[in-house]
Every structure is written in C-alpha cells, then in structure tokens.
Design an enzyme around this catalytic site. Structure first.
Site, PDB file in Angstrom:
ATOM      1  N   THR A   9       0.995  -1.196   0.156  1.00  0.00           N
ATOM      2  CA  THR A   9       0.006  -0.073   0.039  1.00  0.00           C
ATOM      3  C   THR A   9       0.751   1.170  -0.051  1.00  0.00           C
ATOM      4  O   THR A   9       1.749   1.289   0.485  1.00  0.00           O
ATOM      5  CB  THR A   9      -0.740  -0.102   1.422  1.00  0.00           C
ATOM      6  N   CYS A  10       0.138   2.296  -0.566  1.00  0.00           N
ATOM      7  CA  CYS A  10       0.933   3.735  -0.451  1.00  0.00           C
ATOM      8  C   CYS A  10       0.559   4.190   0.714  1.00  0.00           C
ATOM      9  O   CYS A  10      -0.562   4.146   1.170  1.00  0.00           O
ATOM     10  CB  CYS A  10       0.804   4.444  -1.837  1.00  0.00           C
TER      11      CYS A  10
END
Lengths: 177, 181
Positions: free
Chosen positions: A57-58
C-alpha cells in the site's frame, strides 16, 4: 493513551511495559553494518517493529514514518524499524522507498530481539506491529501493540516524545540546532 | 475512536455552511491515486447532502513518495489566496496524471491567475508553512495515509467508496439529531 487491544495482547507473549530497561541488542541494518541500542544513549529512540518489508500500500506505516521523520527529529529522536527481513531485503527496500532511517534485521537467530521485547508471532514467523519509545537512559517510556493489519500512525509516538521532553526539560531549540 | 485534534478554523478551505449538520474533513494528497478516486466520491456526497454538509480539505502531501504532491498543494493554496481554491483543487485532481510545473502554470492561466506570480510563490515556498501546518495537524490527529476522512471530528476508518461514506455520514447525522438542543 491508545491502550493495546486485549485480544491481540493475548496472542503473543507480553509486550514489555514502560519503566522496563529496554533489552540490549546488536543487529545489522545493512550488509556488514550493525548497530547496538546502547550506541544511541543520550537521545530518545523509537523502535518500530513491523511484519515485513514490501507492503504493497501507499501511505503504509513505514512510508508514513519516512514522511513524519522531521517531526520525530524535532525531539532529537532516532527512529529504527525492525523486522525479520534480511539485510539485503532491507537495503533494497530502503533504496526503493527512499527511506531516511535505518531498518534493522532481526534475522539470525530469527526474531530473537522481537522475543526479548515480547512481540514475536511464532506461529507466523514474523514480528507484531509494535512500537516502543525508549528514553535517553535506555528505559522504555511507552509501548504499544497494534492490531497487525492496522497502521498505528505516529500520534502515539509523538505524544510519548512530547511527554519525555516535558519530563526531562529538554531544550528543544538546543537539540534542533 | 480517533478524534480530529485541530478544529475547523479560519485557515481552512471550507465548502458549505458553517452550521451544516455534518462536517466532512479530508486529508489528501493531489498525487495519491486513492485521493483521485475519493475526489469523485466526495463530489457525489456533496451533491447528495447539499447544504446539510460542510466539506473541508487539508493537505497531507507524501512528499518522499510523490514528487509533485508538495508543488500541487502549494499551487492549490496559491489559488486559494486568490479566491480560487476549489476551482484549482478540482483541476488538479482532474489532471492528476500530468502534475508538474507546466501543468500548474497552465491551470493558473486557465483560472485567470498570474502564472509568473504562481511560479514566484512556488520558488519562494510561500505556502509551504500552511501545507506543513496541515500535515502536522493531520499526524497529530491520527492521519496515517491518504485519503483520511473525519466525519464530525471522528476518524472514518472504513472504506471510502460512495456507499460506505454515505452510510457513515447518515449514521453521524442520526447520532447528532438524537442529541438536539
């Protein structure tokens, strides 16, 4: 603040509590480079145990801490990430995400340091997602066990650092300069 | 429940009436693809609730990960200083794939703002303090990534697709209407 979820707490051996002397360790942060906790006496240390490098995930926990690093540094604090990933994985991860802090490898014997801190998940072979703020004398000032899938964020760390700074009467301007 | 520590104030960009039933605060990053998706959702939410909802956008640029996020945030703030915050906000998200100096100038022209003045403001980091203040306030309120929403001051930890956000806001309205003075 932010009490640990009791359900999660029962899943691992118990998280070492504030007031406990932080267990010493020496771990590699890169191939052929190691760091000992006691080298960092004299300033607050943030230990962030996390399950694994390369989360997809960012804006994940490690990415967030990289962004928030200047806020930690205002308190003169040193941030260290710890996982069971090997030093070569850490090296690649640090380069890929442009991380500005060190990641320690609790790789051999696997999870030995995490066990000392009460945050090893033996069934999964990874560490818990857990945070420790250690004061300048090497004593745990704050600890927090996060549900493993939940990003615990930075506010608990900043609250703990702020409290330490107040207690110890740190001159923040002196630290910053 | 994680609470918004910094109340909505005069430095905020606010759309909707001050006495709206619901206040939705978003911490976002113009370069974050999830925020791009959320932008469309928020538009629908605002349309649905109309004057019953007040929307506030605060900057949370992940500058280590996103090279153009800070520039975009400062461009929006520049536009805000000239009364065009929401117009620029929409255009930045609409052109998320093209973020960068050239786009910022183009959008300034499009909104009738001075591109040279924007260029100077970016050069001088004139709006950096405002953006950093948003970021710091977010960190202290438990913003752990983008987008993060607060509904009436409480962090929304669920998904942010339209039905999820709609449901969460309706629940918040239900709670406040039960406590009317």
């Amino acid at each position: 603040m932010a009490p640990s979820n009791p359900k999660d707490a029962t899943e691992s051996s118990s998280l070492i509590a504030p007031g406990t002397k932080a267990p010493e360790f020496t771990l590699p942060f890169a191939p052929n480079q190691a760091l000992s906790l006691n080298e960092l006496r004299g300033k607050p240390v943030i230990l962030a145990f996390y399950p694994a490098d390369w989360s997809p995930t960012c804006g994940d926990q490690i990415g967030l801490y990289n962004e928030v690093l200047p806020e930690f540094q205002k308190f003169g604090a040193e941030l260290l990430g710890i996982s069971v990933d090997g030093p070569w994985s850490h090296k690649a991860f640090v380069e890929d995400r442009k991380l500005r802090f060190r990641l320690l490898s609790d790789f051999e014997p696997k999870g030995a340091v995490a066990r000392k801190y009460g945050v090893y998940r033996a069934a999964d072979g990874i560490t818990e997602r857990a945070l420790f703020v250690i004061d300048k004398d090497g004593v745990v000032a704050w600890s927090y066990l996060s549900p493993i899938r939940v990003n615990p964020g930075a506010e608990g760390i900043l609250d703990a650092l702020e409290k330490l700074a107040q207690q110890e009467g740190y001159d923040q301007t002196k630290i910053a300069s | 429940m994680t609470k918004l520590k910094l109340p909505v104030n005069a430095d905020d960009h606010v759309a909707g009436p001050a006495d709206a039933e619901v206040t939705l605060v978003e911490y976002g990053d113009y370069e974050c693809p999830h925020c791009g998706r959320a932008h469309g959702v928020v538009k629908r939410i605002r349309k649905h609730f109309g004057e019953r909802l007040r929307f506030v956008f605060r900057n949370f640029p992940l500058i280590e990960a996103h090279a153009n996020a800070e520039g975009a945030a400062e461009t929006a703030e520049f536009a805000g200083a000239h009364g065009k915050f929401w117009e620029m906000h929409d255009l930045l998200f609409a052109n998320q794939q093209r973020l960068g100096g050239a786009l910022f100038m183009e959008l300034a022209w499009k909104l009738g703002l001075s591109a040279p003045a924007l260029s100077q403001a970016l050069e001088d980091r004139a709006f950096e303090t405002h953006v950093r203040a948003d970021f710091s306030g977010g960190v202290r309120s438990g913003v752990n990534g983008t987008p993060t929403f607060f509904i009436n001051g409480t962090r929304h930890d669920g998904a942010f697709d339209y039905p999820d956000l709609l449901h969460a806001i309706n629940e918040a309205i239900g709670m406040t209407s039960g406590m009317e003075r």
